[in-house]
Design an enzyme around this catalytic site. Structure first.
Site, PDB file in Angstrom:
ATOM      1  CE  LYS A   1      14.772  -9.098 -11.354  1.00  0.00           C
ATOM      2  NZ  LYS A   1      15.524  -8.998 -10.249  1.00  0.00           N
TER       3      LYS A   1
ATOM      4  CB  CYS B   1      -0.750   0.137   1.314  1.00  0.00           C
ATOM      5  SG  CYS B   1      -1.619  -1.503   1.582  1.00  0.00           S
TER       6      CYS B   1
ATOM      7  CE  LYS C   1      11.988  -1.191  -6.149  1.00  0.00           C
ATOM      8  NZ  LYS C   1      12.725  -2.397  -6.932  1.00  0.00           N
TER       9      LYS C   1
ATOM     10  CG  HIS D   1      21.838 -36.128  -7.583  1.00  0.00           C
ATOM     11  ND1 HIS D   1      22.199 -37.176  -7.281  1.00  0.00           N
ATOM     12  CD2 HIS D   1      22.792 -35.126  -7.987  1.00  0.00           C
ATOM     13  CE1 HIS D   1      23.654 -37.100  -7.491  1.00  0.00           C
ATOM     14  NE2 HIS D   1      24.028 -35.949  -7.640  1.00  0.00           N
TER      15      HIS D   1
ATOM     16  N   GLY E   1      -0.153  -1.997   6.335  1.00  0.00           N
ATOM     17  CA  GLY E   1       0.264  -2.838   7.277  1.00  0.00           C
ATOM     18  C   GLY E   1      -1.118  -3.808   7.643  1.00  0.00           C
TER      19      GLY E   1
HETATM   20  C1  F6R Z   1      12.887  -9.169  -7.252  1.00  0.00           C
HETATM   21  C2  F6R Z   1      12.855  -8.254  -6.289  1.00  0.00           C
HETATM   22  C3  F6R Z   1      12.509  -8.932  -4.828  1.00  0.00           C
HETATM   23  C4  F6R Z   1      13.332  -7.925  -3.796  1.00  0.00           C
HETATM   24  C5  F6R Z   1      12.981  -8.489  -2.495  1.00  0.00           C
HETATM   25  C6  F6R Z   1      13.792  -7.848  -1.174  1.00  0.00           C
HETATM   26  O1  F6R Z   1      13.384  -8.386  -8.578  1.00  0.00           O
HETATM   27  O2  F6R Z   1      12.853  -6.943  -6.428  1.00  0.00           O
HETATM   28  O3  F6R Z   1      12.831  -9.952  -4.732  1.00  0.00           O
HETATM   29  O4  F6R Z   1      14.527  -8.091  -3.901  1.00  0.00           O
HETATM   30  O5  F6R Z   1      11.377  -8.144  -2.286  1.00  0.00           O
HETATM   31  O6  F6R Z   1      13.384  -6.387  -1.590  1.00  0.00           O
HETATM   32  P1  F6R Z   1      14.409  -5.352  -0.511  1.00  0.00           P
HETATM   33  O7  F6R Z   1      15.799  -5.634  -1.357  1.00  0.00           O
HETATM   34  O8  F6R Z   1      13.788  -3.985  -0.647  1.00  0.00           O
HETATM   35  O9  F6R Z   1      14.534  -5.819   0.846  1.00  0.00           O
END
Ligand code: F6R
Length: 611
Positions: free
Chosen positions: A487, A2, A606, A506, A104
């Site tokens: 990715k 959010c 993100k 394996h 949250g």
């Molecule tokens: C994949 C990606 C996620 C972050 C993960 C950790 O492309 O971006 O796997 O790496 O959510 O996020 P941070 O680094 O912000 O703790």
């Protein structure tokens, strides 16, 4: 997860809120809403819509249809209650006085809901957030701050809250516990946001709320209180990120822009940290005596940051001979980790707000470990709670799939490995010198990889309709495969797995048949022959092999693989830093050809601020 935006000032609030929410879209969401108070009509109007922010924006004519100079806005990533107009935030109390936006989870919401229902309160949504709005109204007797304080004593869980009350419409209240929230200090106005990018157009002066703090935002300024309701003075930070850095600047996608920005990000991250031929960390608190006392290193992170840790383990152990264990942050708390005062816990996080990583950090600290974090977002929670922080200086990363943060995290681990090894005397002079020389050449070599992107686009056009892809490699190439595979799957939705090549026989090799795409990673020179034999092994079962290797091994690989991507030769330590770029590009072009929403892949956020 959010996104929250709040504004109190003299301009029309709705366009500012919608613009701020648009800049938080990258966090992932499924519905959006705003609540704005109009001084002229004396009403609090709430507008919400399921789906893209554009739906809400069209409904409100970009904000022009809503009058008022104070308001809160929200992009929701559903946890309690399906995505719908009614479950979107702001959630409003029964009497229509209190509007709340929330990031949250309120863990005890069910118990509080039944308490309020017994008192005759009617609920309209399935959300945990509505409980907060109703509870504030229940306790409100003319003193909003006091009512909020009483609610905070009753709610459990993680929350960042933005609160607007129709009775005191010249202020907003903000509260934070375990969920990020920042304050923006403007001229005659104040802001609230989940992330600086939402308010960067209006102010660069920001404050970071700490757990348990409450802030009252007015046009005149912001007053903060600690959990005992005592007034406190907050430090104000100046953010020097360029606004352009948080915008697409002519690129079709943030992800592509951020892939292309990697050489520059590396220059910013690495160059100031190499001085007169030595690794140099300004103001670094880990003394040489401390480094000599380290018995074990734990690397703790999630997702791609965890994959950096996987490569980091190989590089740190080879150079320093200190045992390194890599743990998924979401597992760390529950695995009874062995941490003591001789354990250095390296916490890696782009956002600095990932809840699992934060919880692991706190557990490691409780057990007596020393915390060194590698973080991109300056002033983020993980940075603030660590003993030492090394910033990646990659600039804002907007696309959900990380690219430039990965590369800079990697570079920092390599620099740390070299620095520790130098202190411990476990690296030969020549090796140390050549690694540092190559680190300085890394951005230019990465540029040459990016220049060859047409080849990768061509390979993507050959393979974009595969349903399943295997990434195989040994040692650092295995760790690299984990990232390449992640990715691909996260943005193109193609099923993909990464395997340590030696593990194929394996079990997994039974899945390889005619036409299966195998991406064979063979950058590591000392293991090249082994990598070749795995290529032969899968080829003989009918696989199509797309190989990644260095220029010096290209010819040999081309004799067996169906297609070969090459990266320049470099110091072994740095091969994953170059190798990841074609894998990012491959995933990007495949997703593009499949028509996927590259910057905002389905179900992903993100910044993952729930467990
Ligand atoms: C994949 C990606 C996620 C972050 C993960 C950790 O492309 O971006 O796997 O790496 O959510 O996020 P941070 O680094 O912000 O703790």
């Amino acid at each position: 997860m959010c996104g929250i935006v709040g504004y109190v000032g003299s301009e029309q609030a709705a366009p500012i809120l919608l613009d701020g929410l648009a800049r938080l879209e990258y966090r992932g969401y499924d519905s959006a809403g705003v609540a704005v108070y109009s001084q002229r009509t004396g009403t609090l109007s709430v507008h919400k819509a399921k789906g893209r922010l554009q739906v809400l924006s069209d409904l409100l004519q970009g904000g022009a249809a809503v009058e008022g100079t104070v308001g809160i806005g929200h992009t929701r990533w559903a946890t309690h209650g399906a995505p719908s107009d009614v479950n979107s935030h702001p959630q409003v109390s029964q009497g229509g006085k209190i509007a709340v936006v929330h990031n949250g989870i309120i863990e005890n919401y069910a118990e509080l809901k039944s308490f309020l229902m017994d008192k005759g309160v009617t609920f309209v949504s399935e959300t945990d957030t509505e409980v907060v709005a109703q509870l504030i109204e229940y306790f409100y007797d003319g003193d909003l701050l006091q009512a909020v304080g009483r609610v905070l004593h009753r709610i459990q869980g993680a929350y960042a809250l933005g609160i607007l009350c129709a009775d005191v419409p010249d202020q907003l209240i903000a509260v934070r516990k375990d969920s990020p929230l920042i304050l923006g200090y403007g001229e005659g106005c104040s802001f609230l946001a989940s992330d600086v990018t939402a308010i960067l157009r209006h102010t660069r002066e920001v404050g970071y709320m700490e757990d348990g703090e409450i802030a009252v935002l007015t046009r005149e300024g912001i007053q903060c209180y600690n959990h005992l309701m005592q007034p406190i003075q907050k430090e104000i930070f100046h953010v020097d990120w360029e606004i352009d850095a948080a915008e697409k600047g002519g690129y079709e996608h943030f992800m592509f822009k951020e892939i292309m920005e990697q050489p520059e990000a590396l220059r910013r991250c690495v160059f100031p940290r190499i001085r007169e031929g030595e690794v140099y960390f300004e103001g670094f608190g880990l003394t040489e005596d401390y480094i000599r006392s380290i018995g074990k290193i734990y690397i703790v992170a999630c997702g791609s940051s965890y994959h950096v840790g996987m490569v980091g383990k190989y590089n740190l152990e080879r150079l320093t001979r200190i045992p390194v264990e890599v743990a998924l942050a979401s597992e760390f708390r529950y695995m009874d980790p062995i941490v003591d005062e001789h354990t250095l816990v390296m916490v890696i996080s782009q956002s600095g707000e990932t809840l699992d990583t934060m919880a692991a950090l706190r557990e490691a600290r409780r057990l007596g470990g020393r915390i060194l974090s590698i973080v991109n977002v300056v002033g983020s929670s993980i940075a603030r709670e660590s003993d030492e922080v090394l910033y990646t200086w990659a600039g804002p990363e907007i696309a959900v799939a990380t690219t430039k943060a990965y590369s800079t995290q990697m570079a920092l681990i390599d620099l740390l490995a070299l620095y520790f090894a130098r202190v411990l005397g476990t690296v030969e002079e020549e090796n140390y010198r050549s690694a540092l020389k190559e680190m300085l050449l890394l951005p230019a070599k990465m540029e040459s990889v990016l220049e060859d992107r047409d080849d990768i686009q061509y390979f993507a056009s050959q393979y974009f309709n595969h349903n399943s892809v295997f990434y195989i490699g040994r040692n650092v190439d295995y760790a690299l495969g984990l990232e390449g595979s992640l990715k691909l799957k996260e943005i193109s939705y193609i099923h993909s797995e990464a395997y340590a090549s030696g593990e194929l026989k394996h079990g997994t090799i039974s899945l390889v048949e005619d036409g299966t795409l195998v991406v064979a990673l063979a950058t590591c020179g000392r293991l090249f022959e082994k990598a070749m034999s795995n290529v032969v092994e899968v080829k003989s079962r009918g696989a199509d092999v797309l190989a990644l290797t260095t220029k010096s091994h290209r010819e040999e690989m081309a004799r067996t693989a169906n297609a070969v991507i090459t990266i320049p030769d470099t110091h072994e330590l740095l091969l994953p830093s170059l190798g990841v770029v074609p894998l990012q590009l491959f995933a990007y072009y495949v997703a593009l050809m499949r028509g996927c929403d590259i910057d905002k892949p389905r179900n992903l956020a993100k910044s993952v601020t729930v467990e």
